[in-house]
Design a protein around this motif. Structure first.
Motif, PDB file in Angstrom:
ATOM      1  N   GLY A 165      30.767  49.929  36.157  1.00 27.37           N
ATOM      2  CA  GLY A 165      31.116  50.938  35.141  1.00 27.37           C
ATOM      3  C   GLY A 165      30.362  50.726  33.841  1.00 27.37           C
ATOM      4  N   PHE A 166      29.169  51.355  33.706  1.00 28.87           N
ATOM      5  CA  PHE A 166      28.349  51.185  32.496  1.00 28.87           C
ATOM      6  C   PHE A 166      28.958  51.944  31.324  1.00 28.87           C
TER       7      PHE A 166
ATOM      8  N   ASN B 256      41.799  54.757  39.352  1.00 26.54           N
ATOM      9  CA  ASN B 256      40.510  54.765  40.050  1.00 26.54           C
ATOM     10  C   ASN B 256      40.441  53.610  41.056  1.00 26.54           C
TER      11      ASN B 256
ATOM     12  N   GLY C  40      27.911  51.818  27.627  1.00 24.90           N
ATOM     13  CA  GLY C  40      27.002  50.687  27.407  1.00 24.90           C
ATOM     14  C   GLY C  40      27.502  49.732  26.333  1.00 24.90           C
TER      15      GLY C  40
ATOM     16  N   GLY D 230      24.968  55.948  40.774  1.00 28.81           N
ATOM     17  CA  GLY D 230      25.569  56.409  42.024  1.00 28.81           C
ATOM     18  C   GLY D 230      26.899  55.694  42.183  1.00 28.81           C
TER      19      GLY D 230
ATOM     20  N   MET E 186      37.191  51.645  42.468  1.00 31.20           N
ATOM     21  CA  MET E 186      36.435  50.619  41.750  1.00 31.20           C
ATOM     22  C   MET E 186      37.065  49.234  41.895  1.00 31.20           C
TER      23      MET E 186
ATOM     24  N   ALA F 272      29.485  52.975  42.875  1.00 32.81           N
ATOM     25  CA  ALA F 272      29.287  51.532  42.692  1.00 32.81           C
ATOM     26  C   ALA F 272      29.151  50.808  44.032  1.00 32.81           C
TER      27      ALA F 272
ATOM     28  N   ASP G  65      35.014  46.658  35.117  1.00 32.01           N
ATOM     29  CA  ASP G  65      35.437  47.542  34.028  1.00 32.01           C
ATOM     30  C   ASP G  65      35.467  49.008  34.458  1.00 32.01           C
ATOM     31  N   GLY G  66      35.995  49.293  35.658  1.00 36.03           N
ATOM     32  CA  GLY G  66      35.894  50.667  36.168  1.00 36.03           C
ATOM     33  C   GLY G  66      37.150  51.500  36.038  1.00 36.03           C
TER      34      GLY G  66
ATOM     35  N   THR H  74      26.557  49.544  37.151  1.00 33.41           N
ATOM     36  CA  THR H  74      26.629  50.709  38.035  1.00 33.41           C
ATOM     37  C   THR H  74      27.286  51.867  37.291  1.00 33.41           C
ATOM     38  N   GLU H  75      26.860  53.078  37.580  1.00 28.80           N
ATOM     39  CA  GLU H  75      27.499  54.231  36.931  1.00 28.80           C
ATOM     40  C   GLU H  75      27.271  55.480  37.772  1.00 28.80           C
TER      41      GLU H  75
ATOM     42  N   ASN I  53      29.744  47.261  26.458  1.00 28.95           N
ATOM     43  CA  ASN I  53      29.727  45.854  26.896  1.00 28.95           C
ATOM     44  C   ASN I  53      28.302  45.311  26.901  1.00 28.95           C
TER      45      ASN I  53
ATOM     46  N   PHE J 170      39.333  61.081  35.628  1.00 33.94           N
ATOM     47  CA  PHE J 170      40.176  59.910  35.903  1.00 33.94           C
ATOM     48  C   PHE J 170      41.372  59.817  34.963  1.00 33.94           C
TER      49      PHE J 170
ATOM     50  N   TRP K  94      28.819  58.629  36.813  1.00 32.21           N
ATOM     51  CA  TRP K  94      28.872  59.822  35.945  1.00 32.21           C
ATOM     52  C   TRP K  94      28.388  59.403  34.563  1.00 32.21           C
TER      53      TRP K  94
HETATM   54  C1  LIG Z   1      36.057  52.156  31.379  1.00 31.23           C
HETATM   55  S1  LIG Z   1      34.549  52.928  31.678  1.00 31.23           S
HETATM   56  C2  LIG Z   1      33.378  51.613  31.447  1.00 31.23           C
HETATM   57  C3  LIG Z   1      33.163  51.233  30.015  1.00 31.23           C
HETATM   58  C4  LIG Z   1      31.879  50.454  29.859  1.00 31.23           C
HETATM   59  N1  LIG Z   1      31.881  49.199  30.548  1.00 31.23           N
HETATM   60  C5  LIG Z   1      31.460  50.300  28.419  1.00 31.23           C
HETATM   61  O1  LIG Z   1      31.157  49.171  27.999  1.00 31.23           O
HETATM   62  O2  LIG Z   1      31.378  51.315  27.723  1.00 31.23           O
HETATM   63  C6  LIG Z   1      34.496  53.068  33.454  1.00 31.23           C
HETATM   64  C7  LIG Z   1      33.208  53.668  33.984  1.00 31.23           C
HETATM   65  O3  LIG Z   1      33.209  53.557  35.406  1.00 31.23           O
HETATM   66  C8  LIG Z   1      32.556  54.705  35.942  1.00 31.23           C
HETATM   67  N2  LIG Z   1      32.977  54.862  37.343  1.00 31.23           N
HETATM   68  C9  LIG Z   1      34.194  55.194  37.808  1.00 31.23           C
HETATM   69  N3  LIG Z   1      34.209  55.192  39.160  1.00 31.23           N
HETATM   70  C10 LIG Z   1      32.971  54.850  39.567  1.00 31.23           C
HETATM   71  C11 LIG Z   1      32.355  54.653  40.832  1.00 31.23           C
HETATM   72  N4  LIG Z   1      33.026  54.815  41.985  1.00 31.23           N
HETATM   73  N5  LIG Z   1      31.062  54.267  40.865  1.00 31.23           N
HETATM   74  C12 LIG Z   1      30.363  54.087  39.716  1.00 31.23           C
HETATM   75  N6  LIG Z   1      30.892  54.261  38.496  1.00 31.23           N
HETATM   76  C13 LIG Z   1      32.180  54.632  38.404  1.00 31.23           C
HETATM   77  C14 LIG Z   1      33.032  55.820  35.038  1.00 31.23           C
HETATM   78  O4  LIG Z   1      32.175  56.942  35.082  1.00 31.23           O
HETATM   79  C15 LIG Z   1      33.051  55.134  33.672  1.00 31.23           C
HETATM   80  O5  LIG Z   1      31.859  55.342  32.984  1.00 31.23           O
END
Ligand SMILES: C[S@@+](CC[C@H](N)C(=O)[O-])C[C@H]1O[C@@H](n2cnc3c(N)ncnc32)[C@H](O)[C@@H]1O
Length: 420
Positions: free
Chosen positions: A68-69, A177, A72, A151, A180, A153, A170-171, A97-98, A74, A26, A100
């Motif tokens: 977007g976990f 992206n 972790g 999987g 999200m 989101a 938070d995606g 949700t996550e 948050n 991304f 990757w």
């Molecule tokens: C900015 S990071 C989140 C940071 C997180 N909230 C934290 O506290 O560390 C965005 C996350 O969204 C996930 N992501 C992106 N597109 C996604 C999708 N379509 N479905 C699920 N997760 C997704 C990414 O893999 C990434 O881990």
């Protein structure tokens, strides 16, 4: 994509740029250097969490959901806020949700610059070993449960049933992206929101604002972190009352009085594992069994193997046993369960056998069947005292009838209709 497939999620393609974790797919970073303060400002204050918790003090639960976990972070900052708050609901459910998931090694890198949060990592480290797509629940503390939906989101939220009080959106950036922040995703977010439920996000992108409004959210643009970029906060406004609407055809059973004790009939391995879980939830546990000793029936084998029952084709049973095996690995301490590796000798697997697609640490094909590296042996001698520690009262009796008294409480009776 079938929800029943034995799917594994991929790990994230990560590099480190200027000490920040960078997602190559991304082209975006997970956090800024002041991520803890930003998480508190954007998500906690943006959702007015303390004031919502105060207003809902002593309600049974509060539900936060996140898109977007990531690392972790948050989740950990929210857990701290919850622990330091006295006036709050009884239980926090945190859904995230996550698609990757970071690997355990990437996780450690992600926290290099956040030493203050490092001691808390022990609470979430094990979830970063997960690779099975689907829903996973972890009891992180007595009053906090983490539900990780692995999987895409939108696909995961479509399968969820929940009433969310506060959303953390938070995606990654919407420009990088858009999936999200799509109308389809916001439709699910609206469906899952409690009327009046809040959301907060770091972005103020106009397309995000429009999509949220179209889904039924009242959206306010407000000052961003450290007065920099603007961001969006808001509430779900609806005339629909989901609780009432559901009741017409699927009423949720309500407890008639506060539950503080449980009676379990049968002191075999299933009954006593249930006793352990009930005790962890603070219930007083009584077990009734016709035998005077625990694990005296079919559960009393001197030797026990624990392994998942996986099938050659995708099947709901195999998914269930896979999940059950994961839960059992978390449930038994090291002195009870030992992963010694188990060989299943039958015949060489066919090339279309679905079990060939599993992770190697769960199952591997051999010339004569399968090898399960992290399956192993249960120490049945140590198991009985371990599980019995959760039992407050053991009654030796033969149960024949159930009846209800005038207050609606259940009575357990013997063959003469005497209450045990
Ligand atoms: C900015 S990071 C989140 C940071 C997180 N909230 C934290 O506290 O560390 C965005 C996350 O969204 C996930 N992501 C992106 N597109 C996604 C999708 N379509 N479905 C699920 N997760 C997704 C990414 O893999 C990434 O881990």
């Amino acid at each position: 994509m079938s929800p029943l497939s034995y799917r594994l999620i991929q790990s994230a393609a990560i590099s480190t740029q200027k000490k920040q974790l960078h997602n190559q797919q991304f082209d975006d970073i997970y956090h800024h250097s002041e991520a803890v303060a930003e998480s508190q400002f954007v998500f906690h204050e943006g959702n007015r969490l303390l004031s919502q918790w105060h207003d809902k003090a002593n309600e049974p639960l509060f539900v936060i959901a996140e898109t977007g976990f990531g690392s972790g972070l948050n989740f950990l900052t929210t857990r701290r806020l919850w622990q330091n708050c006295d006036n709050k609901p009884q239980h926090l459910h945190y859904i995230s949700t996550e698609q990757w998931l970071l690997t355990p090694a990437q996780l450690l890198k992600a926290y290099q610059d956040f030493p203050d949060l490092q001691p808390d990592l022990v609470k979430i480290q094990q979830v970063f070993q997960l690779r099975r797509a689907g829903f996973h629940s972890y009891q992180i503390d007595k009053d906090i449960t983490l539900h990780l939906l692995l999987g895409d989101a939108c696909h995961c939220l479509q399968q969820l049933n929940a009433q969310v009080d506060a959303w953390f959106l938070d995606g990654f950036s919407p420009a990088k992206n858009p999936a999200m922040w799509s109308p389809d995703l916001f439709q699910q977010i609206a469906r899952l929101s409690r009327p009046g439920g809040s959301f907060a996000t770091f972005t103020a992108a106009s397309q995000v604002r429009k999509n949220l409004q179209a889904a039924g959210f009242e959206v306010v643009k407000t000052t961003g972190f450290k007065g920099k970029r603007e961001r969006l906060v808001g509430q779900f406004k609806t005339l629909i009352n989901p609780e009432k609407d559901k009741q017409a055809w699927a009423p949720t059973p309500q407890a008639t009085h506060p539950v503080d004790r449980i009676t379990i009939i049968g002191g075999g391995v299933a009954g006593l594992c249930l006793a352990k879980m009930a005790r962890q939830k603070g219930l007083n546990v009584t077990v009734i069994d016709r035998q005077a000793q625990p694990l005296a029936g079919a559960s009393g084998n001197p030797f026990a193997l624990m392994m998942p029952y996986l099938t050659a084709q995708y099947s709901p049973e195999a998914l269930f046993y896979w999940r059950a095996f994961e839960a059992a690995l978390r449930f038994y301490p090291k002195d009870i369960f030992k992963a010694i590796g188990v060989n299943e000798v039958k015949q060489q697997p066919r090339p279309d056998d679905a079990r060939l697609g599993f992770a190697d640490d769960l199952i591997q094909a051999t010339k004569s069947g399968f090898y399960y590296p992290n399956s192993g042996r249960i120490n049945t001698t140590a198991l009985a005292p371990y599980l019995m520690a959760a039992v407050d009262t053991w009654l030796t009796a033969e149960v024949a009838y159930f009846a209800q008294n005038t207050q609606g409480q259940w009575l357990v009776q013997d063959s003469n209709r005497n209450t045990i």
